[in-house]
Design a protein around this motif. Structure first.
Motif, PDB file in Angstrom:
ATOM      1  N   TRP A 175      18.636  -0.418   1.355  1.00 56.87           N
ATOM      2  CA  TRP A 175      17.234  -0.266   0.986  1.00 56.87           C
ATOM      3  C   TRP A 175      16.418   0.010   2.235  1.00 56.87           C
ATOM      4  O   TRP A 175      16.671  -0.563   3.290  1.00 56.87           O
ATOM      5  CB  TRP A 175      16.706  -1.543   0.344  1.00 56.87           C
ATOM      6  CG  TRP A 175      17.245  -1.810  -1.015  1.00 56.87           C
ATOM      7  CD1 TRP A 175      18.207  -2.714  -1.330  1.00 56.87           C
ATOM      8  CD2 TRP A 175      16.852  -1.198  -2.235  1.00 56.87           C
ATOM      9  NE1 TRP A 175      18.437  -2.704  -2.678  1.00 56.87           N
ATOM     10  CE2 TRP A 175      17.614  -1.774  -3.266  1.00 56.87           C
ATOM     11  CE3 TRP A 175      15.926  -0.214  -2.571  1.00 56.87           C
ATOM     12  CZ2 TRP A 175      17.484  -1.406  -4.598  1.00 56.87           C
ATOM     13  CZ3 TRP A 175      15.795   0.149  -3.898  1.00 56.87           C
ATOM     14  CH2 TRP A 175      16.568  -0.441  -4.875  1.00 56.87           C
TER      15      TRP A 175
ATOM     16  N   ALA B   2      10.022   3.611   2.005  1.00 55.58           N
ATOM     17  CA  ALA B   2       9.825   5.062   1.964  1.00 55.58           C
ATOM     18  C   ALA B   2       8.393   5.358   2.351  1.00 55.58           C
ATOM     19  O   ALA B   2       7.481   5.197   1.549  1.00 55.58           O
ATOM     20  CB  ALA B   2      10.151   5.595   0.574  1.00 55.58           C
TER      21      ALA B   2
ATOM     22  N   ARG C  37       1.848  -3.047  -3.357  1.00 55.85           N
ATOM     23  CA  ARG C  37       2.688  -1.920  -3.755  1.00 55.85           C
ATOM     24  C   ARG C  37       3.465  -1.382  -2.567  1.00 55.85           C
ATOM     25  O   ARG C  37       2.902  -1.098  -1.521  1.00 55.85           O
ATOM     26  CB  ARG C  37       1.820  -0.799  -4.314  1.00 55.85           C
ATOM     27  CG  ARG C  37       1.089  -1.200  -5.546  1.00 55.85           C
ATOM     28  CD  ARG C  37       0.267  -0.034  -6.070  1.00 55.85           C
ATOM     29  NE  ARG C  37      -0.726  -0.548  -6.985  1.00 55.85           N
ATOM     30  CZ  ARG C  37      -2.038  -0.476  -6.801  1.00 55.85           C
ATOM     31  NH1 ARG C  37      -2.511   0.143  -5.756  1.00 55.85           N
ATOM     32  NH2 ARG C  37      -2.855  -0.983  -7.673  1.00 55.85           N
ATOM     33  N   VAL C  38       4.765  -1.258  -2.751  1.00 55.46           N
ATOM     34  CA  VAL C  38       5.599  -0.605  -1.752  1.00 55.46           C
ATOM     35  C   VAL C  38       6.547   0.340  -2.473  1.00 55.46           C
ATOM     36  O   VAL C  38       6.865   0.147  -3.648  1.00 55.46           O
ATOM     37  CB  VAL C  38       6.414  -1.606  -0.896  1.00 55.46           C
ATOM     38  CG1 VAL C  38       5.515  -2.470  -0.052  1.00 55.46           C
ATOM     39  CG2 VAL C  38       7.326  -2.442  -1.751  1.00 55.46           C
ATOM     40  N   LEU C  39       6.979   1.348  -1.772  1.00 55.30           N
ATOM     41  CA  LEU C  39       7.933   2.295  -2.316  1.00 55.30           C
ATOM     42  C   LEU C  39       9.206   2.180  -1.501  1.00 55.30           C
ATOM     43  O   LEU C  39       9.190   2.312  -0.275  1.00 55.30           O
ATOM     44  CB  LEU C  39       7.376   3.712  -2.247  1.00 55.30           C
ATOM     45  CG  LEU C  39       8.214   4.815  -2.841  1.00 55.30           C
ATOM     46  CD1 LEU C  39       8.467   4.549  -4.334  1.00 55.30           C
ATOM     47  CD2 LEU C  39       7.505   6.145  -2.681  1.00 55.30           C
TER      48      LEU C  39
ATOM     49  N   LEU D 139       8.350  10.703   1.333  1.00 59.11           N
ATOM     50  CA  LEU D 139       9.575  11.171   0.670  1.00 59.11           C
ATOM     51  C   LEU D 139       9.809  12.665   0.835  1.00 59.11           C
ATOM     52  O   LEU D 139      10.736  13.205   0.267  1.00 59.11           O
ATOM     53  CB  LEU D 139       9.523  10.826  -0.815  1.00 59.11           C
ATOM     54  CG  LEU D 139       9.572   9.341  -1.137  1.00 59.11           C
ATOM     55  CD1 LEU D 139       9.455   9.108  -2.620  1.00 59.11           C
ATOM     56  CD2 LEU D 139      10.862   8.732  -0.617  1.00 59.11           C
TER      57      LEU D 139
ATOM     58  N   ARG E 291      13.517   3.110  -1.171  1.00 58.88           N
ATOM     59  CA  ARG E 291      14.567   4.037  -1.571  1.00 58.88           C
ATOM     60  C   ARG E 291      15.884   3.522  -1.008  1.00 58.88           C
ATOM     61  O   ARG E 291      15.915   2.707  -0.098  1.00 58.88           O
ATOM     62  CB  ARG E 291      14.266   5.451  -1.078  1.00 58.88           C
ATOM     63  CG  ARG E 291      14.258   5.605   0.407  1.00 58.88           C
ATOM     64  CD  ARG E 291      13.987   7.042   0.778  1.00 58.88           C
ATOM     65  NE  ARG E 291      13.721   7.139   2.212  1.00 58.88           N
ATOM     66  CZ  ARG E 291      13.262   8.206   2.789  1.00 58.88           C
ATOM     67  NH1 ARG E 291      12.996   9.280   2.073  1.00 58.88           N
ATOM     68  NH2 ARG E 291      13.049   8.242   4.071  1.00 58.88           N
TER      69      ARG E 291
ATOM     70  N   GLU F  73      -3.594  -2.610  -3.490  1.00 61.62           N
ATOM     71  CA  GLU F  73      -2.602  -1.709  -2.897  1.00 61.62           C
ATOM     72  C   GLU F  73      -1.673  -2.401  -1.906  1.00 61.62           C
ATOM     73  O   GLU F  73      -0.593  -1.891  -1.605  1.00 61.62           O
ATOM     74  CB  GLU F  73      -3.298  -0.533  -2.210  1.00 61.62           C
ATOM     75  CG  GLU F  73      -4.135  -0.884  -0.997  1.00 61.62           C
ATOM     76  CD  GLU F  73      -5.526  -1.381  -1.346  1.00 61.62           C
ATOM     77  OE1 GLU F  73      -6.211  -1.853  -0.427  1.00 61.62           O
ATOM     78  OE2 GLU F  73      -5.940  -1.322  -2.513  1.00 61.62           O
TER      79      GLU F  73
END
Length: 40
Positions: free
Chosen positions: A33, A36, A23-25, A39, A27, A20
């Protein structure tokens, strides 16, 4: 093994090996950029 995109720990069931932390999110907000966190 520590790599550029994350920590790799491959196994017979996990062929990508990334956890994990890899993983980045992101937006786009106002043309920039940003991470997030939430959201909602």
């Amino acid at each position: 093994m520590v790599g550029v995109h994350g920590v790799f720990n491959m196994s017979a069931k996990d062929h990508s090996g990334l956890d994990e932390r890899a993983r980045v999110l992101l937006r786009v907000k106002n043309g920039q950029w940003e991470f997030a966190q939430d959201l909602n």
